[in-house]
Scaffold this motif. Structure first.
Motif, mmCIF file in Angstrom:
data_model
loop_
_atom_site.group_PDB
_atom_site.id
_atom_site.type_symbol
_atom_site.label_atom_id
_atom_site.label_comp_id
_atom_site.label_asym_id
_atom_site.label_seq_id
_atom_site.Cartn_x
_atom_site.Cartn_y
_atom_site.Cartn_z
ATOM 1 N N MET A 132 44.819 37.236 45.165
ATOM 2 C CA MET A 132 45.250 37.657 46.497
ATOM 3 C C MET A 132 45.410 39.179 46.523
ATOM 4 S SD MET A 132 45.644 35.525 49.002
ATOM 5 C CE MET A 132 46.598 34.021 48.937
ATOM 6 N N ALA A 133 46.037 39.733 45.479
ATOM 7 C CA ALA A 133 46.228 41.190 45.402
ATOM 8 C C ALA A 133 44.879 41.897 45.296
ATOM 9 C CB ALA A 133 47.095 41.544 44.201
ATOM 10 N N TRP A 134 43.976 41.284 44.530
ATOM 11 C CA TRP A 134 42.635 41.857 44.385
ATOM 12 C C TRP A 134 41.933 41.906 45.752
ATOM 13 C CZ3 TRP A 134 37.917 39.357 45.341
ATOM 14 C CH2 TRP A 134 36.773 40.085 44.968
ATOM 15 N N HIS A 135 42.049 40.792 46.486
ATOM 16 C CA HIS A 135 41.403 40.686 47.787
ATOM 17 C C HIS A 135 41.990 41.703 48.772
ATOM 18 C CE1 HIS A 135 40.245 38.241 51.518
ATOM 19 N NE2 HIS A 135 39.145 38.713 51.004
ATOM 20 N N GLU A 172 33.752 29.803 46.422
ATOM 21 C CA GLU A 172 34.795 28.973 45.805
ATOM 22 C C GLU A 172 36.197 29.417 46.154
ATOM 23 O OE1 GLU A 172 36.510 27.062 41.743
ATOM 24 O OE2 GLU A 172 35.387 28.932 41.624
ATOM 25 N N PHE A 173 36.488 30.714 46.001
ATOM 26 C CA PHE A 173 37.857 31.126 46.302
ATOM 27 C C PHE A 173 38.025 31.800 47.651
ATOM 28 C CE2 PHE A 173 36.893 35.436 45.088
ATOM 29 C CZ PHE A 173 35.999 35.316 44.033
ATOM 30 N N SER A 174 36.918 31.935 48.403
ATOM 31 C CA SER A 174 37.071 32.645 49.675
ATOM 32 C C SER A 174 37.959 31.867 50.645
ATOM 33 C CB SER A 174 35.711 32.967 50.288
ATOM 34 O OG SER A 174 35.177 31.855 50.925
ATOM 35 N N HIS A 176 41.247 33.528 52.240
ATOM 36 C CA HIS A 176 41.333 33.770 53.672
ATOM 37 C C HIS A 176 42.524 33.121 54.344
ATOM 38 C CE1 HIS A 176 37.635 35.799 53.022
ATOM 39 N NE2 HIS A 176 37.906 36.414 54.138
ATOM 40 N N ARG A 177 43.314 32.367 53.571
ATOM 41 C CA ARG A 177 44.545 31.831 54.128
ATOM 42 C C ARG A 177 45.633 32.907 54.191
ATOM 43 N NH1 ARG A 177 46.270 27.669 50.500
ATOM 44 N NH2 ARG A 177 44.184 27.203 49.772
ATOM 45 N N GLY A 178 45.487 33.963 53.388
ATOM 46 C CA GLY A 178 46.540 34.983 53.289
ATOM 47 C C GLY A 178 46.822 35.701 54.600
ATOM 48 N N ASP A 179 48.079 36.076 54.788
ATOM 49 C CA ASP A 179 48.485 36.836 55.982
ATOM 50 C C ASP A 179 47.771 38.175 56.053
ATOM 51 O OD1 ASP A 179 50.226 35.000 56.888
ATOM 52 O OD2 ASP A 179 52.031 35.980 56.120
ATOM 53 N N ALA A 204 44.628 38.137 58.316
ATOM 54 C CA ALA A 204 44.878 38.197 59.762
ATOM 55 C C ALA A 204 45.232 39.631 60.149
ATOM 56 C CB ALA A 204 46.016 37.256 60.137
ATOM 57 N N HIS A 205 46.024 40.262 59.323
ATOM 58 C CA HIS A 205 46.439 41.633 59.578
ATOM 59 C C HIS A 205 45.238 42.582 59.554
ATOM 60 C CE1 HIS A 205 48.338 45.553 58.530
ATOM 61 N NE2 HIS A 205 49.089 45.182 59.549
ATOM 62 N N ALA A 206 44.377 42.423 58.563
ATOM 63 C CA ALA A 206 43.193 43.280 58.438
ATOM 64 C C ALA A 206 42.242 43.056 59.612
ATOM 65 C CB ALA A 206 42.480 43.013 57.123
#
Lengths: 191, 191
Positions: B64-67, B112-114, B118-121, B124-126
């Protein structure tokens, strides 16, 4: 049973099936997917629970069948617009506008079960069919000089379908029409 | 420790964090999300397992931090293009082309991990930030007469972002450039 005298078994089965699909879609729209049970559907459709289970194993399969029927109906509607009189460009415009309005309506029907429904194989199949359908119309319009021919109709189809997917987030019919107008401008031949 | 003499603690922490993000992204890309463990990440990053846990509780939080860092990097890149010299229309074209190429690359990195990411807040913010960003550029270009002004820049932004999302399905850079050209044609003022 005089009122049934001219019905075949097939017709009767289809009528029951349709009643179940309608009742279920109405119940789900009203109460949400989780709140709807097979008993409630049977009651609402006016048939016995045992009969209902002869048609469908669970609520999900009913919603899936309902969705398949919806999609088939939309594809028929688009095919009907394509086959009307007019130039390819005019018919393309009519088809894309109708498609965008369908996207908008679809979005309006809450998203709770749309994720579930879109997992179905029938959706991938319908999307392929739609792509093929729009591509044919675009290539016809390009031959008639009404659509640019410097980009393959396959790529233009992807452009149209993605751009018009944006109709899902629009709240008015006027905004949908503006989106269609902008998308059609992108298709214009270089002058 | 002479080699660390000019490093502050902050700098050191950032370097460790970056090394962990890089190693994890590389491992996940290579072996898949499920195969990667915290021990493997610690080993690959050249730090102890106990140290790793002081930075991140699990593999998901690292990804998540990487993304988040990836997205922030992309937004910086787009902002850099926006702030170059040129007319608003030219800068808009450069930003949209870069955005489309990012969409294409992103799609290439396996899915696989997208879904997870993409569930992360932060996403939406970006997206909100991006929408705001493109809208500003469109409205500047409309004022300069380089973009149509018969449709609100908010709606034009939705059109651009949806149309260019189609770049995810394209296999060549040339196809992405054609998609951008078609999308830009849609934005042209009526002549």
């Amino acid at each position: 049973m005089p009122k049934l005298w001219n019905e075949t078994i097939e017709e009767h089965r289809r009528a029951v099936r349709d009643a179940v699909l309608e009742s279920t879609a109405a119940l789900v729209a009203e109460q949400g997917l989780r709140a709807v049970t097979m008993s409630r559907i049977a009651e609402q459709s006016g048939i016995g629970r045992a009969t209902l289970y002869k048609y469908f194993p669970d609520v999900e399969s009913i919603m899936m069948a309902w969705h398949e029927r919806q999609i088939a109906g939309h594809l028929d509607e688009l095919a009907e617009l394509r086959d009307r009189p007019g130039t390819p460009g005019e018919r393309l415009a009519a088809v894309l506008e109708r498609y965008a309005l369908i996207q908008q309506q679809r979005h309006g029907h809450g998203g709770e079960f749309s994720a579930l429904l879109h997992r179905g194989d029938h959706v991938a199949h319908a999307e392929q069919h739609l792509h093929h359908f729009i591509r044919g119309l675009l290539s016809e319009a390009a031959k008639a000089g009404e659509v640019r021919d410097d980009v393959a109709s396959d790529e233009l189809t992807g452009y149209c379908l993605h751009a018009l997917a944006g109709a899902g987030g629009l709240s008015s019919k006027a905004a949908v029409k503006r989106l269609v107008a902008v998308t059609l401008t992108g298709l214009r031949p270089e002058s």
